[in-house]
Design a protein around this motif. Structure first.
Motif, PDB file in Angstrom:
ATOM      1  N   TYR A  38       0.870  -1.176   0.000  1.00 16.94           N
ATOM      2  CA  TYR A  38       0.000   0.000   0.000  1.00 16.94           C
ATOM      3  C   TYR A  38       0.905   1.223   0.000  1.00 16.94           C
ATOM      4  CZ  TYR A  38      -4.189   2.712   1.180  1.00 16.94           C
ATOM      5  OH  TYR A  38      -5.255   3.580   1.153  1.00 16.94           O
ATOM      6  N   ARG A  39       0.892   1.981  -1.121  1.00 14.45           N
ATOM      7  CA  ARG A  39       1.802   3.127  -1.253  1.00 14.45           C
ATOM      8  C   ARG A  39       1.125   4.307  -1.934  1.00 14.45           C
ATOM      9  NH1 ARG A  39       5.861  -1.000  -2.944  1.00 14.45           N
ATOM     10  NH2 ARG A  39       7.303  -1.117  -1.195  1.00 14.45           N
ATOM     11  N   PHE A  40       1.423   5.488  -1.415  1.00 13.46           N
ATOM     12  CA  PHE A  40       1.045   6.740  -2.065  1.00 13.46           C
ATOM     13  C   PHE A  40       2.291   7.352  -2.677  1.00 13.46           C
ATOM     14  CE2 PHE A  40      -2.215   6.588   1.315  1.00 13.46           C
ATOM     15  CZ  PHE A  40      -3.362   6.905   0.608  1.00 13.46           C
ATOM     16  N   ALA A  41       2.127   8.093  -3.776  1.00 13.59           N
ATOM     17  CA  ALA A  41       3.228   8.845  -4.377  1.00 13.59           C
ATOM     18  C   ALA A  41       2.647  10.054  -5.095  1.00 13.59           C
ATOM     19  CB  ALA A  41       4.005   7.977  -5.365  1.00 13.59           C
ATOM     20  N   GLU A  42       3.418  11.134  -5.131  1.00 16.34           N
ATOM     21  CA  GLU A  42       2.992  12.317  -5.868  1.00 16.34           C
ATOM     22  C   GLU A  42       3.600  12.272  -7.267  1.00 16.34           C
ATOM     23  OE1 GLU A  42       2.402  17.101  -5.180  1.00 16.34           O
ATOM     24  OE2 GLU A  42       3.819  16.021  -3.908  1.00 16.34           O
ATOM     25  N   THR A  43       2.812  12.646  -8.273  1.00 20.49           N
ATOM     26  CA  THR A  43       3.316  12.633  -9.642  1.00 20.49           C
ATOM     27  C   THR A  43       4.354  13.743  -9.837  1.00 20.49           C
ATOM     28  OG1 THR A  43       1.583  14.075 -10.485  1.00 20.49           O
ATOM     29  CG2 THR A  43       1.128  11.700 -10.495  1.00 20.49           C
ATOM     30  N   LEU A  44       5.228  13.562 -10.786  1.00 18.11           N
ATOM     31  CA  LEU A  44       6.312  14.519 -11.016  1.00 18.11           C
ATOM     32  C   LEU A  44       5.862  15.813 -11.695  1.00 18.11           C
ATOM     33  CD1 LEU A  44       9.091  12.056 -12.227  1.00 18.11           C
ATOM     34  CD2 LEU A  44       8.830  13.087  -9.963  1.00 18.11           C
ATOM     35  N   ASP A  45       4.931  15.716 -12.627  1.00 17.79           N
ATOM     36  CA  ASP A  45       4.592  16.871 -13.454  1.00 17.79           C
ATOM     37  C   ASP A  45       3.269  17.543 -13.114  1.00 17.79           C
ATOM     38  OD1 ASP A  45       6.933  16.541 -14.943  1.00 17.79           O
ATOM     39  OD2 ASP A  45       5.976  15.085 -16.268  1.00 17.79           O
ATOM     40  N   ASP A  46       2.582  17.062 -12.083  1.00 17.90           N
ATOM     41  CA  ASP A  46       1.264  17.604 -11.757  1.00 17.90           C
ATOM     42  C   ASP A  46       1.139  17.749 -10.244  1.00 17.90           C
ATOM     43  OD1 ASP A  46      -1.347  18.435 -11.889  1.00 17.90           O
ATOM     44  OD2 ASP A  46      -2.166  16.495 -12.500  1.00 17.90           O
ATOM     45  N   PRO A  47       1.627  18.856  -9.673  1.00 19.25           N
ATOM     46  CA  PRO A  47       1.564  19.040  -8.225  1.00 19.25           C
ATOM     47  C   PRO A  47       0.130  18.858  -7.708  1.00 19.25           C
ATOM     48  CG  PRO A  47       2.834  20.788  -9.244  1.00 19.25           C
ATOM     49  CD  PRO A  47       2.191  20.011 -10.359  1.00 19.25           C
ATOM     50  N   HIS A  49      -1.358  16.027  -7.547  1.00 16.71           N
ATOM     51  CA  HIS A  49      -1.895  14.771  -8.085  1.00 16.71           C
ATOM     52  C   HIS A  49      -1.105  13.624  -7.460  1.00 16.71           C
ATOM     53  CE1 HIS A  49      -2.455  11.993 -11.845  1.00 16.71           C
ATOM     54  NE2 HIS A  49      -3.014  11.497 -10.756  1.00 16.71           N
ATOM     55  N   PHE A  50      -1.773  12.852  -6.638  1.00 13.91           N
ATOM     56  CA  PHE A  50      -1.164  11.703  -5.982  1.00 13.91           C
ATOM     57  C   PHE A  50      -1.711  10.426  -6.586  1.00 13.91           C
ATOM     58  CE2 PHE A  50      -0.672  15.118  -3.013  1.00 13.91           C
ATOM     59  CZ  PHE A  50       0.526  14.876  -2.375  1.00 13.91           C
ATOM     60  N   VAL A  51      -0.925   9.377  -6.482  1.00 14.00           N
ATOM     61  CA  VAL A  51      -1.331   8.045  -6.939  1.00 14.00           C
ATOM     62  C   VAL A  51      -1.230   7.110  -5.743  1.00 14.00           C
ATOM     63  CG1 VAL A  51      -0.747   6.142  -8.495  1.00 14.00           C
ATOM     64  CG2 VAL A  51      -0.517   8.504  -9.274  1.00 14.00           C
ATOM     65  N   VAL A  52      -2.194   6.227  -5.607  1.00  8.25           N
ATOM     66  CA  VAL A  52      -2.115   5.171  -4.610  1.00  8.25           C
ATOM     67  C   VAL A  52      -2.102   3.843  -5.352  1.00  8.25           C
ATOM     68  CG1 VAL A  52      -4.640   5.048  -4.236  1.00  8.25           C
ATOM     69  CG2 VAL A  52      -3.073   4.214  -2.470  1.00  8.25           C
ATOM     70  N   VAL A  53      -1.181   2.978  -4.953  1.00 10.19           N
ATOM     71  CA  VAL A  53      -1.080   1.636  -5.529  1.00 10.19           C
ATOM     72  C   VAL A  53      -1.205   0.650  -4.374  1.00 10.19           C
ATOM     73  CG1 VAL A  53       0.336   0.016  -6.843  1.00 10.19           C
ATOM     74  CG2 VAL A  53       0.409   2.463  -7.390  1.00 10.19           C
TER      75      VAL A  53
END
Length: 111
Positions: A38-47, A49-53
């Motif tokens: 279970y991980r969250f990360a912020e996208t590089l080019d869109d402040p 915008h986070f992704v959860v996988v």
């Protein structure tokens, strides 16, 4: 195995607080039965915008997560931070494997 991939869009000025919420949520959810990752990360080019996988043992484990206190707490706290609805896609996976063998890289340099 169930893999869930989600997009979360938060107010840019509130990113620091959201990061803390996501860190604490990660820690709590990773302890749940059936949670493989279970991980969250912020996208590089869109402040903002986070992704959860997420990886779950099966649908039953994911359903239990949706009934958990950690999920309810996260949903209650993230709701006021969003700029639009989040999107979550579920993938039922029969098999998962590494495309190439992992190895430790030697990153030392001879100067």
């Amino acid at each position: 195995m169930i893999i869930a991939i989600g997009d979360i869009y938060v107010q840019v000025p509130r990113r620091d607080g959201v990061r803390q919420l996501m860190r604490s949520t990660q820690e709590r959810v990773r302890e749940e039965p059936g949670c493989l990752s279970y991980r969250f990360a912020e996208t590089l080019d869109d402040p903002g915008h986070f992704v959860v996988v997420q990886q779950w043992r099966d649908q039953e484990a994911l359903d239990e997560h949706y009934r958990s206190r950690a999920f309810a707490d996260y949903q209650a706290r993230i709701a006021t931070e969003l700029v639009r609805d989040s999107e979550l896609r579920l993938h039922a996976v029969q098999e998962s494997f590494l495309a190439v063998e992992s190895s430790v890289l030697d990153i030392s340099q001879d100067d």
